[in-house]
Scaffold this motif. Structure first.
Motif, short mmCIF file in Angstrom:
data_model
loop_
_atom_site.label_atom_id
_atom_site.label_comp_id
_atom_site.label_asym_id
_atom_site.label_seq_id
_atom_site.Cartn_x
_atom_site.Cartn_y
_atom_site.Cartn_z
N CYS A 182 -3.24 2.05 -4.03
CA CYS A 182 -2.73 3.42 -4.06
C CYS A 182 -3.90 4.36 -3.80
CB CYS A 182 -2.09 3.72 -5.41
SG CYS A 182 -1.23 5.31 -5.43
N ASN A 183 -3.78 5.16 -2.74
CA ASN A 183 -4.89 6.00 -2.28
C ASN A 183 -4.37 7.42 -2.07
OD1 ASN A 183 -7.07 7.19 -1.06
ND2 ASN A 183 -7.25 5.70 0.60
N HIS A 184 -4.82 8.33 -2.94
CA HIS A 184 -4.43 9.73 -2.82
C HIS A 184 -5.45 10.54 -2.03
CE1 HIS A 184 -1.08 8.99 -5.41
NE2 HIS A 184 -0.82 10.26 -5.60
N LEU A 185 -6.24 9.86 -1.22
CA LEU A 185 -7.22 10.51 -0.35
C LEU A 185 -6.93 10.23 1.12
CD1 LEU A 185 -10.31 9.36 -2.43
CD2 LEU A 185 -9.45 11.70 -2.33
N ASP A 186 -5.75 9.72 1.40
CA ASP A 186 -5.42 9.22 2.73
C ASP A 186 -4.54 10.21 3.49
OD1 ASP A 186 -4.71 7.83 4.97
OD2 ASP A 186 -3.92 6.08 3.93
N PRO A 187 -5.07 10.86 4.53
CA PRO A 187 -4.26 11.83 5.30
C PRO A 187 -3.12 11.17 6.07
CG PRO A 187 -6.35 11.45 6.39
CD PRO A 187 -6.44 10.76 5.06
N PHE A 188 -3.19 9.84 6.25
CA PHE A 188 -2.12 9.11 6.92
C PHE A 188 -1.44 8.14 5.97
CE2 PHE A 188 -5.26 10.28 10.14
CZ PHE A 188 -4.47 10.99 11.03
N MET A 207 0.85 -1.18 0.00
CA MET A 207 0.00 0.00 0.00
C MET A 207 0.89 1.23 0.00
SD MET A 207 -1.21 2.68 1.92
CE MET A 207 -2.50 3.84 1.45
N ILE A 208 0.53 2.20 -0.82
CA ILE A 208 1.27 3.46 -0.84
C ILE A 208 0.28 4.58 -1.15
CG2 ILE A 208 1.93 3.21 -3.29
CD1 ILE A 208 4.64 4.52 -2.46
N GLY A 209 0.27 5.58 -0.31
CA GLY A 209 -0.70 6.65 -0.51
C GLY A 209 -0.25 7.96 0.10
N LYS A 210 -1.08 8.95 -0.04
CA LYS A 210 -0.88 10.26 0.55
C LYS A 210 -2.15 11.06 0.30
CE LYS A 210 1.50 11.97 -3.62
NZ LYS A 210 2.82 12.45 -4.13
N LEU A 211 -2.25 12.21 0.92
CA LEU A 211 -3.37 13.11 0.67
C LEU A 211 -2.96 14.08 -0.43
CD1 LEU A 211 -6.21 13.98 1.42
CD2 LEU A 211 -5.22 15.50 3.16
N GLY A 212 -3.46 13.85 -1.62
CA GLY A 212 -3.06 14.68 -2.76
C GLY A 212 -3.75 16.04 -2.73
N SER A 213 -2.97 17.09 -2.77
CA SER A 213 -3.52 18.44 -2.77
C SER A 213 -4.19 18.74 -4.11
CB SER A 213 -2.41 19.46 -2.52
OG SER A 213 -1.48 19.45 -3.60
#
Length: 214
Positions: free
Chosen positions: A115-121, A40-46
């Protein structure tokens, strides 16, 4: 290949201490036959990032998931088939693919990358796991990497069962890449990842992202 040129891709986990340990124990056969790979790899995409990446229909998997897909192909080779599940959750704003899952099919193994670009953590939750019929390893988080291993028998200095792994201390994310490339330039070695591997990774990334390979 025709021009005898070395190209070093920027996949960011190739020289990560956790992945270097993983690749080493795979060569030693400690995990046995691999049956499962997941990550899993993600972030909160601006909004700015979404606007920058919208030109790529593969979305977050193409931009970020590629780094873990490189590791999947390193572990298992090019998959027999790839399934891509794509969600674009803010259609009122844009068509950016921000929540994705890819399934990699092999004759005796199954791989999955989220892959989740909606994840604040998303950053601290990043992880990669490999399981075989003789053991398993979890790298979580990926940076600064921490690893935990479980073995069905004693191996080297490791005992049977679960235990944490003491990993080599890392400096910069790409320091190992440049050190290795310097050795290639000096003629001391060849790059571990060849053109065949890189092309297999790129095709797999496109398929995983729901993009065309034609």
């Amino acid at each position: 290949q025709r021009q005898n040129r070395t190209i070093q891709m920027g996949y960011m986990f190739r020289y990560n201490a956790g992945f270097e340990f993983l690749f080493d124990i795979l060569k030693k056969g400690w995990l046995g036959e691999i049956t499962e790979v997941s990550g899993m790899i993600g972030k909160l995409g601006s909004n700015q990032l979404r606007d920058e990446l919208i030109e790529f229909p593969g979305g977050g998997m193409f931009e970020l998931g590629c780094h873990l897909i490189d590791a999947v192909v390193t572990v298992l080779g090019k998959p027999d088939a790839v399934q891509s599940i794509v969600r674009r959750t803010k259609p009122e704003r844009d068509q950016f693919a921000d929540n994705q899952l890819a399934v990699f099919e092999y004759s005796k193994a199954i791989g999955t990358i989220r892959c989740n670009h909606l994840d604040p953590f998303g950053s601290p939750r990043r992880q990669f796991n490999v399981t075989g019929d003789q053991g398993t390893i979890e790298i979580r988080p990926l940076e600064v990497p921490r690893a935990r291993i479980a073995l069905d028998r004693d191996r080297g200095s490791f005992r049977k069962g679960f235990q944490d792994v003491r990993l080599a201390r890392m400096t910069g994310r790409y320091d190992g890449s440049f050190r290795d490339l310097a050795k290639v330039i000096r003629g001391e070695k060849t790059l571990a990842w060849d053109a065949e591997h890189d092309l297999a990774v790129h095709e797999t990334v496109l398929r995983a992202s729901g993009m065309s390979v034609d």
